[in-house]
Design an enzyme around this catalytic site. Structure first.
Site, PDB file in Angstrom:
ATOM      1  N   CYS A 116       0.797  -1.229  -0.006  1.00  0.00           N
ATOM      2  CA  CYS A 116      -0.002   0.199  -0.061  1.00  0.00           C
ATOM      3  C   CYS A 116       0.766   1.365  -0.185  1.00  0.00           C
ATOM      4  CB  CYS A 116      -0.854   0.040   1.118  1.00  0.00           C
ATOM      5  SG  CYS A 116      -2.020  -1.320   1.240  1.00  0.00           S
ATOM      6  N   HIS A 241      -3.439   7.250   3.343  1.00  0.00           N
ATOM      7  CA  HIS A 241      -3.857   5.925   2.811  1.00  0.00           C
ATOM      8  C   HIS A 241      -5.308   5.695   3.438  1.00  0.00           C
ATOM      9  CE1 HIS A 241      -3.641   2.095   1.735  1.00  0.00           C
ATOM     10  NE2 HIS A 241      -3.493   1.486   2.745  1.00  0.00           N
ATOM     11  N   ASN A 271      -9.985   0.197   0.643  1.00  0.00           N
ATOM     12  CA  ASN A 271      -8.439   0.325   0.708  1.00  0.00           C
ATOM     13  C   ASN A 271      -8.045  -0.298  -1.063  1.00  0.00           C
ATOM     14  OD1 ASN A 271      -5.882  -0.022   0.986  1.00  0.00           O
ATOM     15  ND2 ASN A 271      -5.955  -1.092   2.766  1.00  0.00           N
TER      16      ASN A 271
HETATM   17  O1  UT7 Z   1      -3.684  -1.001   3.781  1.00  0.00           O
HETATM   18  C1  UT7 Z   1      -2.581  -1.821   4.644  1.00  0.00           C
HETATM   19  C2  UT7 Z   1      -2.762  -1.504   6.088  1.00  0.00           C
HETATM   20  N1  UT7 Z   1      -4.036  -2.214   6.588  1.00  0.00           N
HETATM   21  C3  UT7 Z   1      -4.691  -1.455   7.485  1.00  0.00           C
HETATM   22  O2  UT7 Z   1      -4.084  -0.288   7.924  1.00  0.00           O
HETATM   23  C4  UT7 Z   1      -5.793  -2.050   8.209  1.00  0.00           C
HETATM   24  C5  UT7 Z   1      -5.264  -2.064   9.856  1.00  0.00           C
HETATM   25  N2  UT7 Z   1      -6.645  -2.692  10.589  1.00  0.00           N
HETATM   26  C6  UT7 Z   1      -7.823  -2.246  10.453  1.00  0.00           C
HETATM   27  O3  UT7 Z   1      -8.142  -1.448   9.607  1.00  0.00           O
HETATM   28  C7  UT7 Z   1      -8.606  -2.971  11.484  1.00  0.00           C
HETATM   29  O4  UT7 Z   1      -7.873  -3.782  12.527  1.00  0.00           O
HETATM   30  C8  UT7 Z   1      -9.825  -3.874  10.882  1.00  0.00           C
HETATM   31  C9  UT7 Z   1     -10.906  -2.952  10.101  1.00  0.00           C
HETATM   32  C10 UT7 Z   1      -9.115  -5.020   9.833  1.00  0.00           C
HETATM   33  C11 UT7 Z   1     -10.387  -4.775  12.113  1.00  0.00           C
HETATM   34  O5  UT7 Z   1     -10.969  -3.955  13.108  1.00  0.00           O
HETATM   35  P1  UT7 Z   1     -10.860  -4.331  14.578  1.00  0.00           P
HETATM   36  O6  UT7 Z   1     -11.670  -3.176  15.281  1.00  0.00           O
HETATM   37  O7  UT7 Z   1      -9.373  -4.099  15.013  1.00  0.00           O
HETATM   38  O8  UT7 Z   1     -11.565  -5.699  14.764  1.00  0.00           O
HETATM   39  P2  UT7 Z   1     -10.828  -7.050  15.410  1.00  0.00           P
HETATM   40  O9  UT7 Z   1      -9.830  -7.232  14.208  1.00  0.00           O
HETATM   41  O10 UT7 Z   1     -10.199  -6.324  16.631  1.00  0.00           O
HETATM   42  O11 UT7 Z   1     -12.029  -7.668  15.406  1.00  0.00           O
HETATM   43  C12 UT7 Z   1     -12.942  -7.127  16.282  1.00  0.00           C
HETATM   44  C13 UT7 Z   1     -14.139  -8.479  16.194  1.00  0.00           C
HETATM   45  C14 UT7 Z   1     -13.647 -10.024  16.223  1.00  0.00           C
HETATM   46  O12 UT7 Z   1     -14.555 -10.844  16.919  1.00  0.00           O
HETATM   47  P3  UT7 Z   1     -14.353 -11.326  18.429  1.00  0.00           P
HETATM   48  O13 UT7 Z   1     -12.958 -11.969  18.474  1.00  0.00           O
HETATM   49  O14 UT7 Z   1     -14.301  -9.767  19.213  1.00  0.00           O
HETATM   50  O15 UT7 Z   1     -15.527 -12.064  18.529  1.00  0.00           O
HETATM   51  C15 UT7 Z   1     -13.638 -10.401  14.847  1.00  0.00           C
HETATM   52  O16 UT7 Z   1     -13.817 -11.682  14.543  1.00  0.00           O
HETATM   53  O17 UT7 Z   1     -14.804  -8.172  14.950  1.00  0.00           O
HETATM   54  C16 UT7 Z   1     -14.650  -9.482  14.244  1.00  0.00           C
HETATM   55  N3  UT7 Z   1     -14.763  -9.204  12.583  1.00  0.00           N
HETATM   56  C17 UT7 Z   1     -15.800  -9.020  12.027  1.00  0.00           C
HETATM   57  N4  UT7 Z   1     -17.066  -8.836  12.448  1.00  0.00           N
HETATM   58  C18 UT7 Z   1     -18.074  -8.697  11.544  1.00  0.00           C
HETATM   59  C19 UT7 Z   1     -13.384  -8.988  12.084  1.00  0.00           C
HETATM   60  N5  UT7 Z   1     -14.271  -8.838  10.621  1.00  0.00           N
HETATM   61  C20 UT7 Z   1     -15.283  -8.765  10.813  1.00  0.00           C
HETATM   62  C21 UT7 Z   1     -16.294  -8.614   9.735  1.00  0.00           C
HETATM   63  N6  UT7 Z   1     -17.636  -8.388  10.101  1.00  0.00           N
HETATM   64  N7  UT7 Z   1     -15.888  -8.271   8.434  1.00  0.00           N
END
Ligand code: UT7
Length: 322
Positions: A116, A241, A271
């Site tokens: 990215c 980004h 993204n």
């Molecule tokens: O371009 C390259 C750089 N990439 C980035 O900058 C991405 C950086 N990361 C992020 O943007 C975020 O971490 C995400 C959007 C990927 C995830 O958001 P988060 O608030 O960090 O969620 P998390 O990974 O901590 O997950 C929270 C919960 C989990 O469930 P439990 O374990 O709390 O039960 C996940 O399984 O949300 C769940 N989850 C979802 N639920 C519904 C993860 N993806 C989804 C989904 N829909 N699509």
């Protein structure tokens, strides 16, 4: 001693495929919800290419739009650098395919791999060739068909990305205009946090990547502003980004840059990896949000892990260079 010339962006263009995939559509594919995607990322929809479309196909209309806005012909291009994680082929480079499709017969061509952050790396690489007078005109393209490298059964990643391309024409500009400072960085120890195995799909530890993204992008912006002797208050527009609205808001808060001076379009495209910041910059320019003399800061973050920031004083186009 080599005279170092000031180098600026003298034209921009972008292109996204017409087909829209909404969060509601994705609700039918994996266990997710429109509400979760909007609340956790800010993304509402993304563009998806047809199966036969390649990164060079998306890069061509973006490049032609950039050439038109710069007022130059394809034959004037000395160098094409393409940043992509989804190349048409391992070789020839996607830059060679774009060269042929737009008729830039004089141009040297190569691709850059920095995920990215690719556009930031490519922009700085192009700047160096022009600053040293090796070349006069470079076309820098960020183009991605992310839909091709997503696991459409993995809700952790498939909701985040989209397809598209952006392009910028670089030329010498008046002194004190153009790219004032760039900072690029990488930490290969964190490679496994976000990767795309050859022939496979994107894998990401989202939560860990989030923290590193916020911290490294803030540091990179502070560094380029400091190097250029420019205060945070003087930033006219920050082009971050477009990965997650919460990352952008956290950056804005810590950098003390209000949301009116931060460009966001991730709600429409998700993204777009190496296409992300250049598509955003092109939209900002076309919406009249960037004027001559404005200080524009581009900052990106991605797999590697890699990051990069660039501070630009917009304008300073030299009539004699056209
Ligand atoms: O371009 C390259 C750089 N990439 C980035 O900058 C991405 C950086 N990361 C992020 O943007 C975020 O971490 C995400 C959007 C990927 C995830 O958001 P988060 O608030 O960090 O969620 P998390 O990974 O901590 O997950 C929270 C919960 C989990 O469930 P439990 O374990 O709390 O039960 C996940 O399984 O949300 C769940 N989850 C979802 N639920 C519904 C993860 N993806 C989804 C989904 N829909 N699509």
């Amino acid at each position: 001693m080599i005279a170092i010339r000031s180098v600026g962006i003298v034209g921009t263009g972008s292109f996204v495929p017409p087909s829209i995939l909404t969060n509601i559509d994705i609700e039918k594919m994996v266990d997710t919800s429109n509400q979760w995607i909007i609340e956790r990322t800010g993304i509402c929809e993304r563009r998806i290419s047809s199966p036969e479309t390649t990164a060079s196909d998306l890069g061509v209309p973006a490049s032609l739009a950039a050439l038109q806005s710069a007022g130059i012909n394809p034959e004037e291009i000395d160098l094409i650098i393409v940043a992509t994680s989804t190349p048409d082929m391992t070789f020839p480079s996607t830059a060679c395919f774009i060269q042929n499709k737009i008729g830039a017969s004089r141009a040297a061509c190569f691709d850059i791999s920095a995920a990215c952050t690719g556009f930031s790396y490519a922009l700085e690489t192009g700047r160096q060739f022009i600053a040293t007078s090796t070349y006069k005109t470079a076309l820098i393209v960020g183009t991605e068909v992310m839909s091709r490298v997503l696991d459409w059964t993995d809700r952790n990643t498939c909701v985040l990305f989209g397809d598209g391309a952006g392009a910028a024409v670089l030329q010498p500009v008046a002194d004190n205009y153009g790219i004032l400072s760039t900072s690029l960085g990488a930490d290969g120890r964190l490679a496994s946090m976000l990767d795309l195995p050859a022939g496979g799909c994107i894998r990401m530890s989202g939560r860990e990547v989030f923290k590193v993204a916020v911290n490294t992008m803030i540091e990179a912006v502070e560094k380029v502003l400091n190097n250029a002797g420019i205060s945070q208050e003087a930033v006219s527009l920050l082009i971050p980004h477009q990965a997650n609205i919460r990352i952008i808001e956290a950056m804005g808060k810590r950098l003390n840059i209000p949301s009116e001076r931060i460009f966001v379009n991730l709600q429409k495209y998700g993204n777009v990896s190496a296409g992300s910041t250049i598509i955003a910059l092109d939209e900002a320019v076309r919406q009249g949000r960037v004027a001559d003399g404005d200080i524009v800061v581009i900052v990106a973050f991605g797999g590697g892990l890699t990051w990069g920031a660039t501070v630009i004083r917009w304008g300073g186009v030299l009539i004699s260079e056209k």
